[in-house]
Scaffold this active site. Structure first.
Site, PDB file in Angstrom:
ATOM      1  N   CYS A   2       0.851  -1.189   0.000  1.00  0.00           N
ATOM      2  CA  CYS A   2       0.000   0.000   0.000  1.00  0.00           C
ATOM      3  C   CYS A   2       0.889   1.242   0.000  1.00  0.00           C
ATOM      4  CB  CYS A   2      -0.868   0.009   1.262  1.00  0.00           C
ATOM      5  SG  CYS A   2      -1.767  -1.518   1.511  1.00  0.00           S
ATOM      6  N   ARG A  27       1.615   1.961  -6.032  1.00  0.00           N
ATOM      7  CA  ARG A  27       1.854   0.919  -5.015  1.00  0.00           C
ATOM      8  C   ARG A  27       0.581   0.146  -4.680  1.00  0.00           C
ATOM      9  NH1 ARG A  27       6.378   1.390  -2.073  1.00  0.00           N
ATOM     10  NH2 ARG A  27       5.401   0.361  -0.323  1.00  0.00           N
ATOM     11  N   TRP A  76      -3.662  -1.640  -1.218  1.00  0.00           N
ATOM     12  CA  TRP A  76      -3.555  -2.842  -2.043  1.00  0.00           C
ATOM     13  C   TRP A  76      -3.975  -3.972  -1.110  1.00  0.00           C
ATOM     14  CZ3 TRP A  76      -2.744  -4.143  -6.998  1.00  0.00           C
ATOM     15  CH2 TRP A  76      -2.467  -5.469  -7.282  1.00  0.00           C
ATOM     16  N   ASN A 102       0.663  -0.398   6.051  1.00  0.00           N
ATOM     17  CA  ASN A 102       1.065  -1.128   4.843  1.00  0.00           C
ATOM     18  C   ASN A 102       1.725  -2.410   5.329  1.00  0.00           C
ATOM     19  OD1 ASN A 102       2.104  -2.092   2.478  1.00  0.00           O
ATOM     20  ND2 ASN A 102       3.774  -0.607   2.344  1.00  0.00           N
ATOM     21  N   GLY A 103       1.168  -3.563   4.977  1.00  0.00           N
ATOM     22  CA  GLY A 103       1.789  -4.825   5.393  1.00  0.00           C
ATOM     23  C   GLY A 103       0.730  -5.841   5.796  1.00  0.00           C
ATOM     24  N   GLU A 491       7.787 -19.787 -20.883  1.00  0.00           N
ATOM     25  CA  GLU A 491       7.699 -18.462 -20.242  1.00  0.00           C
ATOM     26  C   GLU A 491       8.855 -17.575 -20.681  1.00  0.00           C
ATOM     27  OE1 GLU A 491       5.628 -16.768 -18.822  1.00  0.00           O
ATOM     28  OE2 GLU A 491       6.734 -15.228 -17.712  1.00  0.00           O
ATOM     29  N   LYS A 495       8.444 -13.922 -22.509  1.00  0.00           N
ATOM     30  CA  LYS A 495       9.072 -12.692 -22.001  1.00  0.00           C
ATOM     31  C   LYS A 495       9.830 -11.979 -23.115  1.00  0.00           C
ATOM     32  CE  LYS A 495       7.345 -11.954 -18.829  1.00  0.00           C
ATOM     33  NZ  LYS A 495       6.311 -12.922 -18.781  1.00  0.00           N
ATOM     34  N   GLU A 498       7.395 -10.553 -25.881  1.00  0.00           N
ATOM     35  CA  GLU A 498       6.456  -9.470 -25.562  1.00  0.00           C
ATOM     36  C   GLU A 498       7.146  -8.145 -25.250  1.00  0.00           C
ATOM     37  OE1 GLU A 498       3.952  -9.824 -22.094  1.00  0.00           O
ATOM     38  OE2 GLU A 498       5.350 -11.176 -21.138  1.00  0.00           O
ATOM     39  N   HIS A 514      11.970 -33.594 -33.532  1.00  0.00           N
ATOM     40  CA  HIS A 514      10.710 -33.776 -34.291  1.00  0.00           C
ATOM     41  C   HIS A 514      10.397 -32.564 -35.144  1.00  0.00           C
ATOM     42  CE1 HIS A 514       9.965 -37.432 -32.030  1.00  0.00           C
ATOM     43  NE2 HIS A 514      10.304 -36.762 -30.948  1.00  0.00           N
ATOM     44  N   LYS A 613      -1.935  -4.642 -19.545  1.00  0.00           N
ATOM     45  CA  LYS A 613      -1.604  -5.394 -18.330  1.00  0.00           C
ATOM     46  C   LYS A 613      -2.701  -6.399 -17.995  1.00  0.00           C
ATOM     47  CE  LYS A 613       0.677  -6.797 -14.881  1.00  0.00           C
ATOM     48  NZ  LYS A 613       1.780  -7.727 -15.176  1.00  0.00           N
TER      49      LYS A 613
HETATM   50  C1  AGP Z   1       2.552 -12.037 -19.319  1.00  0.00           C
HETATM   51  O1  AGP Z   1       3.797 -11.397 -19.239  1.00  0.00           O
HETATM   52  C2  AGP Z   1       1.531 -11.203 -20.048  1.00  0.00           C
HETATM   53  N1  AGP Z   1       1.425  -9.922 -19.505  1.00  0.00           N
HETATM   54  C3  AGP Z   1       0.208 -11.936 -20.234  1.00  0.00           C
HETATM   55  O2  AGP Z   1       0.484 -13.147 -20.914  1.00  0.00           O
HETATM   56  C4  AGP Z   1      -0.572 -12.272 -18.945  1.00  0.00           C
HETATM   57  O3  AGP Z   1       0.109 -13.280 -18.217  1.00  0.00           O
HETATM   58  C5  AGP Z   1      -1.951 -12.813 -19.359  1.00  0.00           C
HETATM   59  O4  AGP Z   1      -2.639 -11.784 -20.037  1.00  0.00           O
HETATM   60  C6  AGP Z   1      -2.796 -13.290 -18.179  1.00  0.00           C
HETATM   61  O5  AGP Z   1      -3.035 -12.218 -17.304  1.00  0.00           O
HETATM   62  P1  AGP Z   1      -3.655 -12.556 -15.855  1.00  0.00           P
HETATM   63  O6  AGP Z   1      -2.635 -13.376 -15.136  1.00  0.00           O
HETATM   64  O7  AGP Z   1      -3.870 -11.212 -15.229  1.00  0.00           O
HETATM   65  O8  AGP Z   1      -4.934 -13.315 -16.056  1.00  0.00           O
END
Ligand code: AGP
Length: 618
Positions: A2, A27, A76, A102-103, A491, A495, A498, A514, A613
């Site tokens: 927070c 935050r 938060w 906060n905590g 993953e 990274k 994206e 394969h 996001k």
């Molecule tokens: C991951 O780096 C991306 N930002 C994206 O794949 C994200 O994980 C996906 O949109 C799922 O989001 P969520 O975990 O908020 O459901």
């Protein structure tokens, strides 16, 4: 995580506190509030939503903006869903004391029960309100000053906190204290005014002189007096170390890091600790999560567990499949939520569905949850945002305590999701007897080492930066892993894609023969996870196949590895741990690699093109 801010001095406190809250919204921003004291009356204004929603309340009632002392908070949530009554600040029962926090207070439930037995009642579901009433009870019983009462109360508290406390009967002082969550105190000219905040961003334009409290310290702030700093454990007076601030406002919001993503990569040791804090006693082999404990029979009698998620959360779910099947011997399927919801899946009341989502707002995941519920399945949610749509839609759940993840590329959400999945798998393994008590204890003690191992790994940054500079202009990359680390390969590729916009694919290492091996030549960097546990010899032969075709090998290996070191072009070492926990470590180099390549290519790291996001649309 927070945001706290406060002011005491001769200026109007309101604009300083409210603007400070806006600076701290990164935050945490599910609710906010402000206390103003006008010399006679405490005005508490608080609401669910953003600081702008709070301003609407105070704009319509100007007396709520008057005074030279104010305390503000942007929340938060970790305990109690985001709503008006759970927002901070909180009154003590007498309404003489006010606190922002906060905590997490781990033992708040025990303290609350004791206070209720002494006649206290509570307005909110928060651990914070328990703390302010504990302070009030001690102040009343001991007949002591606020600073002493806070110090005594905090010696009874288990958890993490940064707090600011105000006492209407002593309106010229503020008490602040910290353990595990930051507090900065801006010192005005001649001690005539003071600023308190979670970081210096709210007061940097007023003063460059600041005291950063250390863990276990409490400060007594009085207008016109030199600050007194004391140790919470024994109330001893210590010297206050006043620093000259050098950082810019932008740097402060990012904690001194250049980007939120890098800050969040470095927050992972704390985020992982906060996620298992209060949920496991490693030495006693105890794992407790009410969402699991209250629904244990559903999990133990389930035909199978279906994990639904998107993106990085889906990758965490894939690690979950290996965890649940290997440790708890429960059949698992992992589904992209966007596919699951449309393919007319077979779902029965004997299925348990686990939905994973950092934001708790992903439309496809939410829709898949509703489908599963409509067919009678029990749905458990793993989210990072308290009170989010998915958290409210699922039958039960558990929160990752990662704190706000601002960078679009998910990092600490991934490792905290895996942490939670590990705890659930170990809990079920213990209940099913698929693991012995001693094996569970060993795993829990190993899990407890992960945060310090992640911390030690963050020192590989220079080496990863060097590798990034070699491969930043690659047009295509491959990521390979086996077993628990196959999802980490996926993953790592995501990274890179994206945030640097370089095409990358993740594969199970054995899949190379394969088809994908046709791609290998001197222009194809191949990032391979070749840890000691997890079919090491097989991966070594995969590496040799690639090497013999001039592929470039960047290998993530266990500390002390010699075999791969002789073959690979670059090697990044990770500390040794139990195989199921290796993803928590092997993912770190790939997070840092994608970050540095994106920075070198001058990409918008925190807000990459075309991405959001939270994907709240289909
Ligand atoms: C991951 O780096 C991306 N930002 C994206 O794949 C994200 O994980 C996906 O949109 C799922 O989001 P969520 O975990 O908020 O459901």
């Amino acid at each position: 995580m927070c945001g706290i801010t406060a002011y005491i001095g001769d200026r109007d406190a309101y604009p300083i506190v409210v603007n400070g809250l806006k600076r701290l919204e990164y935050r945490g921003y599910d609710s906010s509030g402000i206390m103003m004291y006008d010399g006679e009356t405490i005005h508490l204004s608080k609401t669910k939503g953003k600081v702008s929603d709070l301003e609407e309340i105070t704009e319509n009632d100007p007396k709520r903006k008057v005074g030279n002392i104010g305390i503000g908070h942007t929340r938060w949530a970790t305990h109690g869903v985001p709503n008006d009554v759970n927002s901070h600040p909180h009154f003590s029962e007498s309404e003489n004391l006010v606190i922002v926090h906060n905590g997490i207070i781990e033992n708040y439930d025990t303290i609350k029960k004791e206070l209720i037995s002494r006649g206290y009642s509570f307005r909110s579901d928060t651990d914070t309100e328990v703390l302010i009433n504990l302070i009030e009870e001690i102040k009343k019983n001991e007949g002591c000053k606020l600073g002493k009462a806070v110090q005594l109360a905090l010696t009874n508290v288990i958890g993490a906190y940064a707090i600011a406390v105000f006492d209407k009967t002593k309106p010229n002082e503020l008490i602040v204290a910290r353990l595990g969550s930051p507090i900065a105190i801006g010192v005005g000219k001649d001690n005539e005014e003071f600023f308190v905040a979670s970081d210096a961003s709210p007061f940097i334009e007023y003063t460059k002189e600041a005291i950063y409290l250390e863990d276990g310290e409490l400060a007594i702030i009085k207008k016109g007096r030199k600050i007194k700093v004391r140790k919470i454990e024994d109330d001893k007076l210590i010297d206050a170390n006043i620093q000259e601030l050098q950082m810019s406002l932008d740097q402060i919001e990012k904690g001194g890091y250049d980007h939120f993503m890098l800050k969040e990569i470095h927050e992972q040791p704390k985020a992982i600790t906060d996620t298992y804090r209060g949920r496991m006693l490693a030495d006693q082999g105890v794992i407790r999560m009410s969402g699991i404990d209250d629904n244990l029979s559903k999990f133990l009698n389930a035909n199978r567990i279906i994990i639904i998620a998107c993106g990085t959360s889906w990758h965490a779910g894939l690690v979950g499949e290996y965890l649940f099947e290997d440790l708890a011997r429960i059949p698992v399927e992992v589904e992209y939520a966007s596919e699951f919801r449309y393919r007319n899946p077979i779902i029965t009341p004997n299925d348990v569905v686990i939905a994973i989502s950092q934001s708790g707002e992903t439309a496809d995941t939410l829709a898949a949850i509703k489908l599963a519920k409509s067919k009678g399945a029990f749905v458990f949610g793993i989210c990072n945002v308290v009170g989010s749509s998915i958290a409210r839609e699922t039958h039960a759940g558990a929160y990752t305590h990662a704190g706000p993840e601002i960078g679009v590329a998910s990092t600490k959400a991934f490792t905290t999701q895996i942490t939670l999945l590990s705890l659930i798998a170990l809990k079920l393994a213990k209940e099913k007897g698929s693991l012995s008590k001693s094996a569970v204890n060993t795993y829990l003690q190993t899990l407890q080492q992960i945060p310090s191992q992640v911390e030690s790994m963050l020192s590989i940054d220079d080496k990863v930066k060097e590798i990034a500079s070699v491969y930043k202009d690659a047009k295509n990359c491959l990521y390979l892993g086996r077993g628990f680390n196959f999802p980490v390969a996926l993953e790592g590729a995501l990274k890179l894609k994206e945030i640097s916009y370089i095409h990358a694919e993740g594969y199970p290492a054995a899949e190379m023969k394969h088809g994908p091996i046709a791609l290998i030549d001197e222009n194809m960097p191949v990032f391979v996870i070749a840890t000691k546990t997890g079919h090491y010899e097989k991966v070594v032969s995969n590496i040799q196949e690639i090497k013999s075709r001039s592929g470039k090998i960047i290998a993530v290996v266990t500390e002390g590895d010699v075999t791969v070191k002789e073959i690979a072009d670059h090697v990044i070492e990770i500390p040794e741990t139990e195989e199921p926990f290796t993803p928590l470590l092997t993912t770190i180099p790939f997070q840092l690699l994608s970050y540095h390549i994106a920075v070198m290519l001058d990409k918008n790291v925190d807000q990459p093109r075309n991405l959001a996001k939270s994907v709240t649309v289909e």
